[in-house]
Design an enzyme around this catalytic site. Structure first.
Site, PDB file in Angstrom:
ATOM      1  N   HIS A  68       0.843  -1.197   0.000  1.00 46.04           N
ATOM      2  CA  HIS A  68       0.000   0.000   0.000  1.00 46.04           C
ATOM      3  C   HIS A  68       0.886   1.258   0.000  1.00 46.04           C
ATOM      4  O   HIS A  68       0.716   2.153  -0.826  1.00 46.04           O
ATOM      5  CB  HIS A  68      -0.912  -0.034   1.235  1.00 46.04           C
ATOM      6  N   GLU A  69       1.864   1.281   0.902  1.00 49.35           N
ATOM      7  CA  GLU A  69       2.747   2.452   1.007  1.00 49.35           C
ATOM      8  C   GLU A  69       3.656   2.564  -0.211  1.00 49.35           C
ATOM      9  O   GLU A  69       3.956   3.670  -0.664  1.00 49.35           O
ATOM     10  CB  GLU A  69       3.577   2.390   2.298  1.00 49.35           C
ATOM     11  N   HIS A  72       1.907   4.326  -2.967  1.00 52.32           N
ATOM     12  CA  HIS A  72       1.979   5.781  -2.771  1.00 52.32           C
ATOM     13  C   HIS A  72       3.351   6.301  -3.204  1.00 52.32           C
ATOM     14  O   HIS A  72       3.460   7.283  -3.935  1.00 52.32           O
ATOM     15  CB  HIS A  72       1.826   6.140  -1.284  1.00 52.32           C
TER      16      HIS A  72
HETATM   17 ZN   LIG Z   1      -2.437   5.221   2.148  1.00 54.26          ZN
END
Ligand SMILES: [Zn+2]
Length: 328
Positions: A68-69, A72
């Site tokens: 998830h990170e 980003h």
């Molecule tokens: Zn996030």
């Protein structure tokens, strides 16, 4: 924001770090899976199997969080935002961006990438659950991809709540920013919502801890609420500071009535000018006004201190010589 951190490695050029507080989250999830999720979902599962599956589930959760990170971070890098690294901590993970996205579109893509990755992982793990079940694996083992599908879905949904600085709050800010063309106002609205949401979590957590007698769960929500509330306010204040300096140049803050000295001015006169005018530094210019150097009060201190030292040394030497002469 973080205390002591341990570097776990590098992925795609990003340093992956774990804050000391992350250990608490790891143990908490491991324990809740081993004594909660697996035994409740699959009664009769042996303790050893439950703990083994819990460990795999915890590792899978952190791998999901990291993806998830990373989503980003990769999209941020594509849009020219420097990412200092990814840190896992008490409340999950954070890709540490060192600057703000340049446009609403960039922010929309950077903020959206994380929940999109989690949603993709949820679908993937859900499909895996079906495949593992079809292959005839024992029930508790089917529970592992099922848990990871659930937790990734929860990650996507929770992060999409429109509360700054969570992803949903960033999406909201990007949308408001794009519509109104005013970053400050967009950030203000998004961070107020973040603060409100933080307070709501604190209240819900307190209610859970007191009325529903769920002390640990309630305290957990209170902590997350405090974290979100504090971060939402801080992000807005930091932006205000940045906007205050934005667009200003040295010209806007520099001193205009510059007092200068010529290199031929006697030091006593120069020192008088400095002490009377309250200047710590003076530019030295030649008769044509070209800069030649700087003179600072510190230079005088060094000079007089050096002289005093030399004088003391001279006196001491003379005294010693007199003493020796007198003795001989
Ligand atoms: Zn996030």
């Amino acid at each position: 924001m973080f205390g002591r951190r341990m570097v776990l490695g590098r992925v795609l050029g990003f340093e992956i770090r774990a804050d000391a507080s992350w250990g608490i989250l790891f143990l908490l999830i491991l324990w809740s899976l081993a004594s909660g999720f697996f035994p409740v979902m699959y009664p009769g599962v042996s303790a050893a199997t439950a703990w083994a599956l819990a460990l795999l589930g915890t590792l899978g959760l952190f791998a999901s969080l990291l993806l998830h990170e990373l989503a980003h971070a990769v999209v941020a890098r594509i849009h020219g935002v420097t990412v200092g690294g990814i840190t896992l901590f008490l409340f999950g993970g954070a890709a540490e961006m060192e600057s703000e996205p340049a446009s609403p579109r960039a922010e929309l893509l950077i903020a959206g990438a994380g929940p999109l990755a989690s949603l993709g992982l949820a679908v993937g793990f859900y499909a895996a659950t079906g495949l593992v079940a079809l292959a005839g694996a024992p029930q508790p083992i089917v529970g592992l991809p099922y848990y990871l599908a659930l937790v990734n879905l929860a990650l996507a949904v929770f992060n999409l709540l429109p509360a700054f600085p969570m992803d949903g709050g960033r999406l909201l800010r990007a949308t408001l920013w794009g519509l109104g063309r005013n970053l400050r106002r967009a950030t203000k609205v998004a961070s107020r919502m973040g603060q409100g949401f933080g307070l709501l979590l604190i209240a819900a957590g307190a209610f859970q801890a007191i009325a529903a007698q769920n002390l640990l769960g309630g305290m957990w929500w209170v902590l997350i609420g405090v974290f979100i509330h504090g971060n939402a306010g801080m992000t807005y204040r930091r932006l205000l500071d940045r906007l205050r300096l934005q667009g200003l140049t040295v010209r806007d803050v520099m001193t205009r009535d510059v007092v200068t000295v010529s290199p031929d001015v006697e030091l006593n006169t120069c020192l008088r000018t400095m002490t009377e005018g309250g200047f710590r530094h003076l530019p030295v210019v030649d008769p044509e006004g070209e800069p030649m150097g700087m003179v600072s009060q510190r230079d005088f201190v060094a000079l007089t201190f050096g002289q005093a030292l030399r004088r003391m040394r001279g006196t001491a030497r003379q005294g010693l010589r007199n003493l020796l002469k007198g003795g001989g």
